[in-house]
Design an enzyme around this catalytic site. Structure first.
Site, PDB file in Angstrom:
ATOM      1  N   ASP A  78       0.865  -1.172   0.000  1.00  0.00           N
ATOM      2  CA  ASP A  78       0.000   0.000   0.000  1.00  0.00           C
ATOM      3  C   ASP A  78       0.909   1.230   0.000  1.00  0.00           C
ATOM      4  O   ASP A  78       2.092   1.159   0.361  1.00  0.00           O
ATOM      5  CB  ASP A  78      -0.942   0.001   1.209  1.00  0.00           C
TER       6      ASP A  78
HETATM    7  C1  BGC Z   1      -5.112   3.136  -0.014  1.00  0.00           C
HETATM    8  C2  BGC Z   1      -5.129   2.136  -1.128  1.00  0.00           C
HETATM    9  C3  BGC Z   1      -4.949   2.838  -2.439  1.00  0.00           C
HETATM   10  C4  BGC Z   1      -3.634   3.607  -2.410  1.00  0.00           C
HETATM   11  C5  BGC Z   1      -3.345   4.352  -3.688  1.00  0.00           C
HETATM   12  C6  BGC Z   1      -3.924   4.081  -0.072  1.00  0.00           C
HETATM   13  O1  BGC Z   1      -4.118   5.165   0.776  1.00  0.00           O
HETATM   14  O2  BGC Z   1      -5.123   2.478   1.228  1.00  0.00           O
HETATM   15  O3  BGC Z   1      -6.346   1.424  -1.116  1.00  0.00           O
HETATM   16  O4  BGC Z   1      -4.996   1.919  -3.496  1.00  0.00           O
HETATM   17  O5  BGC Z   1      -3.712   4.555  -1.365  1.00  0.00           O
HETATM   18  O6  BGC Z   1      -4.179   5.440  -3.819  1.00  0.00           O
END
Ligand code: BGC
Length: 761
Positions: free
Chosen positions: A232
């Site tokens: 993530d």
């Molecule tokens: C989220 C993810 C997301 C990523 C990219 C993170 O803050 O938890 O689900 O895909 O950001 O935007």
């Protein structure tokens, strides 16, 4: 023609290999120009495309992105319980990715809804791992059928937003396997997602992206995951530990910072180049698989929008409908109240936030479907406020309500109540909406509430209204979909994928959520959602699986292919469902399994099958469920393995977790006993429970029981084996020595017996 990039491993320099292990930009995997290895784009997700400009990127959805279709978020998709529909949504998302040259869509999100307070529940499917697994697998298969990759997220136990980047979830291996990992396991095995996104949090003391147990042992070795693990955004603490544990890509880019660390680690011998090569090979395989080599035209935005409207109508749950007040009739004089009817809330905030191609609102869409002059509108409240109402709005709403035949009150949560990064602290609607509700319902007894929210809310006011349509966050076409249901153009067919508790205090993790500073202990273990309400005997206000229709369905003729089965066999259960009402409708038929003879704590019942069937009036269809090892197993924490136990199981078919209409039992016979080594400290009961071992020890036990009975009653005419087992079975084998002062058995003979007992499995 695509290249086979994997053959290029030997041509890559150490620096290039290290570079592949983290993003080249905020959204792209790095390529290697020199060798023609392309960058590929990874983009949010999950219920639409959030493709941002490379110079304007963020992971919380604040900055703009290309317009795309906003489909209903997962909370709605799951409520459809419609595998085919979710597959089609997956396909549509795949097509949109191709149009925008996106190789991997970051979704679906399949975390379990442990608490209704989790700010991101709208992005997740369900409190139940089986339903989550079924829905998630279809979305992955649909998107990947278009050649576009997916990223199953967030692996794992990311069930709260509070301190999400540092929280340590302390959870038992059993709860992991049965609840929090179960859907990941199913989807990996069934759909092989191209990537999995590792979550921010720790599990049992380790950041997930550094957990050898979760990444290597469970995901890759046990389940056979072949794809790439992507962190993530900003989740990585130590990329070297990550690679050693089986992790692949750090996102987003860190420039040369992390690649340099990797190069240094290889040079110093901290990381073997062969370990790095494994990662690089997996990344090259991903690029191979998902590189977009041809230019795709723009997808048909109008057709996708229309499809989004159909999908949305399948996701809205009719919770209550007294006196069949819905659907509206053409002669009704209807008052529509609510800011949300003009300014719809159709998605949650954060990284999944889509810039829609267009938005439908309920007021306009309902006006189109109602006879001219039959619909009046007043605003009632301000959607983004939770302070007292202005008297003007209130008085107007009450006055108009007095004159209307029916009132539709569109209520819901403000956007800032449900957002990535924030958990809620209560389940209530804003005060101004609750005040309006009670005022309006005192002027008109035919109130229909339409709700826009992404997760369970407090509905303790439900007796003030005749009908509630839980419209959830239906995506950009939600306004039209709600209108279609209100006028009966679409018969509602969705059911809840989560329980609505009577009170927040009833929730399984009420005492623990969201934890103490950076630690949260999952004391609720496997008893989450309806598993908890069942176990402690609390009713939910609206139970898991509940949802009404404008028609009625009856269930009859339950048959079972065999009343007995071996643990590795399968049987079938069939039920006939009939539409006994006046209109066409769809029914979600649910199978729950109840282990009746469980010797370890188990949920009272668990969802293990469902089917959604469409029926014309008077039409009947048979629905068949397969019952097998998968259906009956639990994770035995002592054996540290899945296990199907002998005994009786009830198979109950019904309309919801609370309405089980037809039941039958099956007996599982001769399950292989759990593998456990017998020692001096093994209780008699464990040997007695294993028929093969019992056969070996029987003579000894019977003599022992006869001694017990003689001493206890001085009436020794009968050896009461049952009494012996029931009362003395906690005695460890070594106890037999001292009990008989070495007469019955001594240390040497016990050792011999133990060897014999361990020889049979
Ligand atoms: C989220 C993810 C997301 C990523 C990219 C993170 O803050 O938890 O689900 O895909 O950001 O935007």
């Amino acid at each position: 023609m695509k290249k086979n990039y994997q053959v290029l491993l030997k041509d890559l320099t150490l620096e290039e290999k290290a570079g592949l292990c983290s993003g080249g930009t905020f959204w792209d995997l790095r390529g290697v120009d020199r060798l023609g290895i392309p960058e590929i784009a990874l983009t949010d997700g999950p219920h639409g495309l959030r493709k941002q400009r490379r110079d304007q990127s963020d992971h919380l959805g604040f900055m703009d992105s290309e317009p795309a279709i906003c489909f209903p978020p997962a909370v709605g998709l799951a409520s459809s319980w419609d595998r085919e529909l979710v597959y089609q949504v997956g396909e549509a998302l795949g097509e949109e990715c191709l149009s925008h040259d996106v190789s991997v869509l970051l979704g679906p999100g399949i975390n379990i809804k442990r608490s209704p307070l989790c700010g991101r529940n709208f992005e997740y499917f369900s409190e139940d791992p089986y339903l989550t697994a079924q829905m998630g697998a279809e979305q992955v298969k649909g998107t990947q059928s278009k050649g576009v990759g997916t990223s199953l997220k967030h692996f794992a136990v990311n069930n709260q937003e509070t301190r999400r980047m540092t929280i340590d979830a302390k959870v038992s291996e059993r709860a992991l396997r049965e609840i929090y990992l179960a859907a990941f396991e199913h989807i990996v095995k069934e759909a092989q997602p191209t990537t999995i996104m590792t979550s921010y949090n720790k599990v049992n003391g380790e950041y997930v992206n550094e957990s050898k147990h979760l990444l290597q042992e469970v995901l890759r070795d046990e389940w056979g995951f072949e794809g790439v693990l992507v962190s993530d955004w900003l989740a990585v603490d130590n990329c070297i530990n990550g690679i050693k544990a089986g992790h692949d890509v750090e996102m987003p880019t860190t420039g040369n910072y992390s690649p340099n660390k990797i190069v240094q680690a290889v040079k110093s011998g901290e990381l073997l180049e062969s370990e790095l090569d494994k990662v690089v090979l997996r990344i090259l395989a991903l690029i191979d698989k998902t590189e977009i080599t041809e230019k795709h035209g723009m997808y048909d935005q109008e057709a996708h929008h229309e499809f989004a409207r159909q999908v949305a109508a399948e996701t809205m749950v009719l919770l209550k409908n007294d006196d069949n007040i819905l659907p509206l009739s053409q002669t009704d004089k209807v008052l529509l109240i609510g800011d949300l009817a003009q300014k719809p809330r159709y998605q949650g905030s954060g990284s999944s936030h889509i810039i829609p191609t267009k938005i439908e609102n309920l007021h306009e869409e309902l006006t189109k479907l109602m006879p001219e002059g039959s619909l009046t509108f007043t605003r009632g409240y301000e959607a983004e406020l939770d302070v007292a109402l202005s008297n003007h709005y209130l008085e107007e709403a009450c006055e108009l309500a007095r004159q209307a035949d029916k009132v539709i009150l569109h209520l819901g949560l403000p956007a800032r109540y449900e957002a990535e990064g924030l958990d809620r602290s209560h389940l209530n609607l804003p005060e101004n909406q609750l005040e309006l509700l009670s005022a309006v319902s005192s002027f008109n007894s035919n109130v229909i509430v339409v709700l826009s929210n992404g997760s369970a809310i407090d509905l303790s006011w439900d007796d003030q209204v005749k009908s509630i349509l839980e419209a959830y966050l239906g995506g950009q076409a939600s306004g039209g979909a709600i209108a279609d249901i209100l006028v009966g153009k679409v018969n509602p067919s969705a059911k809840l994928a989560e329980s609505f508790p009577e009170r927040l205090q009833d929730v399984s993790c009420y005492r623990d959520f969201p934890g103490v500073r950076d630690e949260t202990v999952y004391t609720d273990d496997i008893f989450v959602g309806y598993r908890h309400y069942d176990k402690v005997g609390l009713p939910a206000r609206y139970s898991f699986g509940h949802g009404l229709s404008y028609t009625n369905f009856t269930y009859s003729g339950l048959t079972i292919s065999s009343k007995k089965m071996a643990a590795d066999e399968q049987i079938e259960v069939t039920v006939t469902v009939t539409n006994t009402g006046q209109v066409r409708g769809k029914e979600i038929v649910q199978l729950y399994v109840l282990p009746l003879d469980a010797t370890v704590p188990r949920p009272i019942k668990e969802l293990k099958g469902f089917d959604k069937v469409a029926l014309e009036p008077n039409e009947s269809k048979d629905v068949t469920f397969v019952v097998n090892q998968e259906t009956l197993k639990y994770f035995d924490s002592v054996a540290n393995d899945w296990y199907v136990a002998s005994g009786q199981y009830q198979l109950a078919v019904g309309k919801s977790a609370e309405q089980l209409l037809l039941k039958t039992n099956v007996t599982v016979e001769n399950a292989t006993p759990l593998k456990a080594t017998v020692t001096r400290n093994t209780p008699v009961r464990d040997v007695a429970a294993d028929p093969k071992k019992y056969a070996i020890a029987r003579e000894l036990f019977e003599t022992w029981y006869s001694l017990i009975v003689r001493e206890k009653t001085s009436d020794n005419d009968k050896v009461d084996t049952e009494l012996g087992i029931a009362t003395y079975n906690n005695m460890p084998l070594r106890g037999l020595i001292n009990f008989s002062q070495g007469q019955l058995i001594d240390d040497e003979k016990l050792d011999e017996l133990i060897t014999k007992l361990n020889a049979v499995q």
